[in-house]
Enzyme design. Sequence first.
Site, mmCIF file in Angstrom:
data_model
loop_
_atom_site.group_PDB
_atom_site.id
_atom_site.type_symbol
_atom_site.label_atom_id
_atom_site.label_comp_id
_atom_site.label_asym_id
_atom_site.label_seq_id
_atom_site.Cartn_x
_atom_site.Cartn_y
_atom_site.Cartn_z
ATOM 1 N N GLY A 133 0.818 -1.212 0.000
ATOM 2 C CA GLY A 133 0.000 0.000 0.000
ATOM 3 C C GLY A 133 0.849 1.258 0.000
ATOM 4 O O GLY A 133 2.039 1.208 -0.321
ATOM 5 N N HIS A 181 4.354 1.787 -8.109
ATOM 6 C CA HIS A 181 3.372 0.700 -8.033
ATOM 7 C C HIS A 181 2.429 0.752 -9.238
ATOM 8 O O HIS A 181 2.017 -0.291 -9.761
ATOM 9 C CB HIS A 181 2.540 0.808 -6.748
ATOM 10 N N GLN A 217 7.908 -8.978 8.396
ATOM 11 C CA GLN A 217 9.155 -8.492 7.794
ATOM 12 C C GLN A 217 9.665 -7.209 8.424
ATOM 13 O O GLN A 217 10.643 -6.642 7.966
ATOM 14 C CB GLN A 217 8.993 -8.329 6.282
ATOM 15 N N GLY A 258 9.155 -5.008 -8.445
ATOM 16 C CA GLY A 258 9.951 -3.871 -8.898
ATOM 17 C C GLY A 258 11.443 -4.153 -8.800
ATOM 18 O O GLY A 258 11.914 -4.736 -7.815
ATOM 19 N N GLN A 304 15.207 -8.244 -2.962
ATOM 20 C CA GLN A 304 13.930 -8.964 -2.827
ATOM 21 C C GLN A 304 13.590 -9.685 -4.132
ATOM 22 O O GLN A 304 13.191 -10.857 -4.122
ATOM 23 C CB GLN A 304 12.828 -7.963 -2.467
ATOM 24 N N SER A 332 7.682 4.678 -0.854
ATOM 25 C CA SER A 332 6.657 5.106 0.120
ATOM 26 C C SER A 332 7.303 5.841 1.288
ATOM 27 O O SER A 332 6.641 6.576 2.014
ATOM 28 C CB SER A 332 5.886 3.895 0.639
HETATM 29 P P1 AMP Z 1 6.195 -2.095 -1.455
HETATM 30 O O1 AMP Z 1 4.766 -1.677 -1.391
HETATM 31 O O2 AMP Z 1 7.148 -0.994 -1.145
HETATM 32 O O3 AMP Z 1 6.467 -3.375 -0.759
HETATM 33 O O4 AMP Z 1 6.465 -2.383 -2.996
HETATM 34 C C1 AMP Z 1 5.611 -3.218 -3.729
HETATM 35 C C2 AMP Z 1 6.240 -3.487 -5.070
HETATM 36 O O5 AMP Z 1 6.418 -2.248 -5.753
HETATM 37 C C3 AMP Z 1 7.620 -4.126 -4.950
HETATM 38 O O6 AMP Z 1 7.739 -5.129 -5.958
HETATM 39 C C4 AMP Z 1 8.541 -2.980 -5.199
HETATM 40 O O7 AMP Z 1 9.785 -3.354 -5.736
HETATM 41 C C5 AMP Z 1 7.742 -2.163 -6.204
HETATM 42 N N1 AMP Z 1 8.211 -0.776 -6.217
HETATM 43 C C6 AMP Z 1 8.342 0.061 -5.170
HETATM 44 N N2 AMP Z 1 8.868 1.250 -5.557
HETATM 45 C C7 AMP Z 1 9.076 1.140 -6.897
HETATM 46 C C8 AMP Z 1 9.609 2.015 -7.902
HETATM 47 N N3 AMP Z 1 10.042 3.243 -7.600
HETATM 48 N N4 AMP Z 1 9.675 1.564 -9.173
HETATM 49 C C9 AMP Z 1 9.257 0.309 -9.490
HETATM 50 N N5 AMP Z 1 8.734 -0.557 -8.602
HETATM 51 C C10 AMP Z 1 8.650 -0.159 -7.325
#
Ligand code: AMP
Length: 305
Positions: free
Chosen positions: A35, A41, A65, A168, A174, A207
């Site tokens: 989120g 995202h 985590q 991402g 990860q 985020s």
């Molecule tokens: P998170 O909500 O931060 O756990 O991220 C969810 C997914 O979004 C993960 O696969 C992240 O790698 C991807 N993500 C977060 N920030 C970015 C970004 N700036 N560019 C591309 N993917 C992202």
Amino acid sequence: MAIQLVTTAAALRAESARLLTRRRGASQGLVPTMGALHEGHAQLARTAVAQNDVVVASIFVNPLQFGDAADLDRYPRTLEADLALLDAEGVDLAFAPSVDEVYPGGEPLVRITAGPMGEKWEGASRPGHFDGALTVVAKLLHYGTPGAGLPGGDATGAGLPAYRAYFGQKDAQQLALVRRMVEDLNFPVEIVAVPTVRSADGLALSSRNRFLSDGEREAALVLSRALRLIEERANAHEPLDLDSAQALVGSQPLVGLDYFEVVDPRTLEPLAENCRDTPFRGEGLALIAAKVGPVRLIDNAPLNS
Ligand code: AMP
């Protein structure tokens, strides 16, 4: 809003089966998130929508985590805005389960172990982080499996829709670990990597960026600048001269560098040759992590020349 919010695994299964049947869908995509969604995202969701008949995005802040309870409490939660963003991208189902839904018996006794690849880099400063992250990714990949509720779906997976999950490049460690888990443990899903989305000045979207002051945000730009330097040298087949790039980061007093290394993208082991004195050829991954004010930031650059 066309997007549907589901909060239980049973509802997700039923709604995914309904949509796949109605659309004679041949593929389903899953976009796992915590989120507080931003354009990074959105890019994951957009890619998934372009490649699949039905798309599910999950929103779950996974306690397993987070080493630090305060960090978990502080994590931004913006469900209404998240739903609007996912809806605008054409995502069909938002799966936002409660902690009790995901861990009904409390924390699971049996977990995924990330192994040595999960103990270095981010894992070194966040012990257990990747075990917790992989454990929830494994569960989310199961929840998002298409066809479990379809008539004719059988245990062999024959005739079931294709299944893709989107991660991402921003979280490079990860991503490498998820790929490794899926390969080592035979998860029937294709992992799709999506390039890092940046703001116009180069800062990787995160985020956590909202916790940076204006001055800290400006200082944080040194991370992407240093990565770009390495990238340019790699593309020109020059020695990467990591020391000078590290010195550039070191010159910014608001930035406390944790690590800055060039590694093998599959094993995450440092590239012994190639990166300092000899001309760079082949594949690598430049990884950087730093504390900027109160915020820990990570970024990376895939190298290929
Ligand atoms: P998170 O909500 O931060 O756990 O991220 C969810 C997914 O979004 C993960 O696969 C992240 O790698 C991807 N993500 C977060 N920030 C970015 C970004 N700036 N560019 C591309 N993917 C992202």
